[in-house]
Scaffold this motif. Structure first.
Motif, PDB file in Angstrom:
ATOM      1  N   UNK A 148     -60.569   4.919 -13.258  1.00 22.55           N
ATOM      2  CA  UNK A 148     -60.814   5.984 -14.237  1.00 22.55           C
ATOM      3  C   UNK A 148     -61.832   7.006 -13.757  1.00 22.55           C
ATOM      4  N   UNK A 149     -62.598   6.668 -12.743  1.00 21.04           N
ATOM      5  CA  UNK A 149     -63.541   7.652 -12.179  1.00 21.04           C
ATOM      6  C   UNK A 149     -62.793   8.747 -11.423  1.00 21.04           C
TER       7      UNK A 149
ATOM      8  N   UNK B 226     -41.417  -5.079  -9.989  1.00 18.61           N
ATOM      9  CA  UNK B 226     -40.267  -5.971  -9.925  1.00 18.61           C
ATOM     10  C   UNK B 226     -40.233  -6.615  -8.546  1.00 18.61           C
ATOM     11  N   UNK B 227     -40.143  -7.945  -8.481  1.00 16.90           N
ATOM     12  CA  UNK B 227     -40.125  -8.603  -7.175  1.00 16.90           C
ATOM     13  C   UNK B 227     -38.985  -8.136  -6.267  1.00 16.90           C
ATOM     14  N   UNK B 228     -37.937  -7.570  -6.849  1.00 15.56           N
ATOM     15  CA  UNK B 228     -36.801  -7.094  -6.054  1.00 15.56           C
ATOM     16  C   UNK B 228     -36.878  -5.605  -5.738  1.00 15.56           C
ATOM     17  N   UNK B 229     -37.980  -4.968  -6.092  1.00 13.74           N
ATOM     18  CA  UNK B 229     -38.121  -3.538  -5.860  1.00 13.74           C
ATOM     19  C   UNK B 229     -38.505  -3.209  -4.434  1.00 13.74           C
ATOM     20  N   UNK B 230     -38.655  -1.918  -4.174  1.00 12.69           N
ATOM     21  CA  UNK B 230     -39.056  -1.452  -2.848  1.00 12.69           C
ATOM     22  C   UNK B 230     -40.506  -1.830  -2.608  1.00 12.69           C
ATOM     23  N   UNK B 231     -40.869  -1.977  -1.355  1.00 11.17           N
ATOM     24  CA  UNK B 231     -42.260  -2.253  -1.008  1.00 11.17           C
ATOM     25  C   UNK B 231     -42.862  -1.020  -0.356  1.00 11.17           C
ATOM     26  N   UNK B 232     -44.133  -0.837  -0.599  1.00  9.93           N
ATOM     27  CA  UNK B 232     -44.898   0.241   0.011  1.00  9.93           C
ATOM     28  C   UNK B 232     -46.135  -0.350   0.657  1.00  9.93           C
ATOM     29  N   UNK B 233     -46.572   0.237   1.745  1.00  7.95           N
ATOM     30  CA  UNK B 233     -47.903  -0.069   2.244  1.00  7.95           C
ATOM     31  C   UNK B 233     -48.892   0.656   1.328  1.00  7.95           C
ATOM     32  N   UNK B 234     -50.153   0.327   1.444  1.00  4.06           N
ATOM     33  CA  UNK B 234     -51.156   1.032   0.641  1.00  4.06           C
ATOM     34  C   UNK B 234     -51.160   2.524   0.968  1.00  4.06           C
ATOM     35  N   UNK B 235     -50.982   2.869   2.238  1.00  4.60           N
ATOM     36  CA  UNK B 235     -50.939   4.287   2.634  1.00  4.60           C
ATOM     37  C   UNK B 235     -49.716   4.986   2.040  1.00  4.60           C
ATOM     38  N   UNK B 236     -48.575   4.307   2.027  1.00  2.00           N
ATOM     39  CA  UNK B 236     -47.361   4.897   1.439  1.00  2.00           C
ATOM     40  C   UNK B 236     -47.521   5.083  -0.066  1.00  2.00           C
ATOM     41  N   UNK B 237     -48.156   4.124  -0.720  1.00  3.51           N
ATOM     42  CA  UNK B 237     -48.387   4.254  -2.155  1.00  3.51           C
ATOM     43  C   UNK B 237     -49.332   5.424  -2.440  1.00  3.51           C
ATOM     44  N   UNK B 238     -50.377   5.552  -1.650  1.00  4.26           N
ATOM     45  CA  UNK B 238     -51.304   6.683  -1.824  1.00  4.26           C
ATOM     46  C   UNK B 238     -50.564   8.008  -1.634  1.00  4.26           C
ATOM     47  N   UNK B 239     -49.695   8.081  -0.631  1.00  2.96           N
ATOM     48  CA  UNK B 239     -48.921   9.305  -0.391  1.00  2.96           C
ATOM     49  C   UNK B 239     -47.987   9.592  -1.567  1.00  2.96           C
TER      50      UNK B 239
ATOM     51  N   UNK C 249     -54.684  -1.383  -6.308  1.00  2.00           N
ATOM     52  CA  UNK C 249     -53.945  -0.451  -5.460  1.00  2.00           C
ATOM     53  C   UNK C 249     -54.036   0.980  -5.988  1.00  2.00           C
ATOM     54  N   UNK C 250     -54.058   1.153  -7.296  1.00  2.00           N
ATOM     55  CA  UNK C 250     -54.258   2.499  -7.858  1.00  2.00           C
ATOM     56  C   UNK C 250     -55.638   3.017  -7.442  1.00  2.00           C
ATOM     57  N   UNK C 251     -56.661   2.179  -7.602  1.00  2.00           N
ATOM     58  CA  UNK C 251     -58.009   2.582  -7.199  1.00  2.00           C
ATOM     59  C   UNK C 251     -58.059   2.875  -5.704  1.00  2.00           C
ATOM     60  N   UNK C 252     -57.484   2.000  -4.890  1.00  2.00           N
ATOM     61  CA  UNK C 252     -57.474   2.174  -3.436  1.00  2.00           C
ATOM     62  C   UNK C 252     -56.795   3.502  -3.072  1.00  2.00           C
ATOM     63  N   UNK C 253     -55.670   3.788  -3.701  1.00  2.00           N
ATOM     64  CA  UNK C 253     -54.943   5.029  -3.406  1.00  2.00           C
ATOM     65  C   UNK C 253     -55.780   6.251  -3.783  1.00  2.00           C
ATOM     66  N   UNK C 254     -56.377   6.227  -4.963  1.00  2.00           N
ATOM     67  CA  UNK C 254     -57.172   7.374  -5.392  1.00  2.00           C
ATOM     68  C   UNK C 254     -58.412   7.531  -4.520  1.00  2.00           C
ATOM     69  N   UNK C 255     -59.030   6.419  -4.129  1.00  2.00           N
ATOM     70  CA  UNK C 255     -60.193   6.482  -3.238  1.00  2.00           C
ATOM     71  C   UNK C 255     -59.790   7.067  -1.888  1.00  2.00           C
ATOM     72  N   UNK C 256     -58.633   6.677  -1.391  1.00  2.83           N
ATOM     73  CA  UNK C 256     -58.120   7.223  -0.134  1.00  2.83           C
ATOM     74  C   UNK C 256     -57.933   8.730  -0.245  1.00  2.83           C
ATOM     75  N   UNK C 257     -57.318   9.158  -1.341  1.00  3.55           N
ATOM     76  CA  UNK C 257     -57.038  10.584  -1.530  1.00  3.55           C
ATOM     77  C   UNK C 257     -58.307  11.411  -1.696  1.00  3.55           C
ATOM     78  N   UNK C 258     -59.381  10.784  -2.155  1.00  3.43           N
ATOM     79  CA  UNK C 258     -60.650  11.492  -2.376  1.00  3.43           C
ATOM     80  C   UNK C 258     -61.670  11.225  -1.264  1.00  3.43           C
ATOM     81  N   UNK C 259     -61.221  10.614  -0.176  1.00  5.66           N
ATOM     82  CA  UNK C 259     -62.103  10.313   0.961  1.00  5.66           C
ATOM     83  C   UNK C 259     -63.291   9.440   0.576  1.00  5.66           C
ATOM     84  N   UNK C 260     -63.090   8.562  -0.361  1.00  9.64           N
ATOM     85  CA  UNK C 260     -64.117   7.601  -0.770  1.00  9.64           C
ATOM     86  C   UNK C 260     -64.129   6.463   0.259  1.00  9.64           C
ATOM     87  N   UNK C 261     -65.262   5.864   0.555  1.00 10.35           N
ATOM     88  CA  UNK C 261     -65.314   4.841   1.610  1.00 10.35           C
ATOM     89  C   UNK C 261     -64.674   3.495   1.262  1.00 10.35           C
TER      90      UNK C 261
END
Length: 144
Positions: free
Chosen positions: A28-29, A62-75, A129-141
């Motif tokens: 939420x930050x 869904x266990x049968x859904x597509x998989x993303x890496x953390x970088x792909x999810x952030x993108x 993963x949502x936090x990780x993606x947003x931190x990645x997009x904002x250049x957070x460490x």
């Protein structure tokens, strides 16, 4: 842009609930985030579907859904934030998962991993993963 997470039932393990709440607060930050917790963990698709506004773009875990890496999810999140004005809703089923009606409402089915997790763990992993993606997009460490 707003994110929404819809899930059925409360997280029973209080340590996992605390971690889930912690990562929701961290996310939420960076971005508005609503968590819709349906009362019953056995909620049928009618309850889940009623909690999703018609204009939302929906991703079903869904266990049968597509998989993303953390970088792909952030993108993916970055593209959605930049080019799609619709709120983005993630749906996590209860112990039995999601039924066909809830899966059909989703534009994307996403598997967090080929491993099996409890639905309570999936909630935490999704928010991390949502936090990780947003931190990645904002250049957070955090993601480093």
């Amino acid at each position: 842009m707003k994110l929404r997470v819809v899930w059925a039932g409360k997280t029973r393990d209080r340590n996992l609930a605390a971690l889930t709440a912690d990562f929701a607060g961290r996310a939420r930050k960076f971005i508005p985030l609503d968590i819709v917790e349906l009362k019953d963990s056995k909620s049928d698709s009618a309850g889940i579907l009623a909690a999703i506004p018609s204009e939302d773009r929906v991703i079903a875990l869904d266990p049968n859904g597509k998989t993303w890496t953390s970088a792909e999810f952030a993108a993916f999140l970055d593209r959605h934030i930049q080019y799609d004005r619709r709120p983005l809703t993630f749906v996590v089923g209860g112990p039995a998962g999601l039924d066909d009606a809830a899966r059909k409402r989703a534009e994307i089915s996403w598997s967090l991993s080929p491993l099996t997790f409890t639905h309570d763990m999936a909630r935490f992993l999704l928010l991390e993963q949502i936090y990780r993606a947003m931190a990645t997009l904002r250049n957070h460490p955090y993601p480093r």
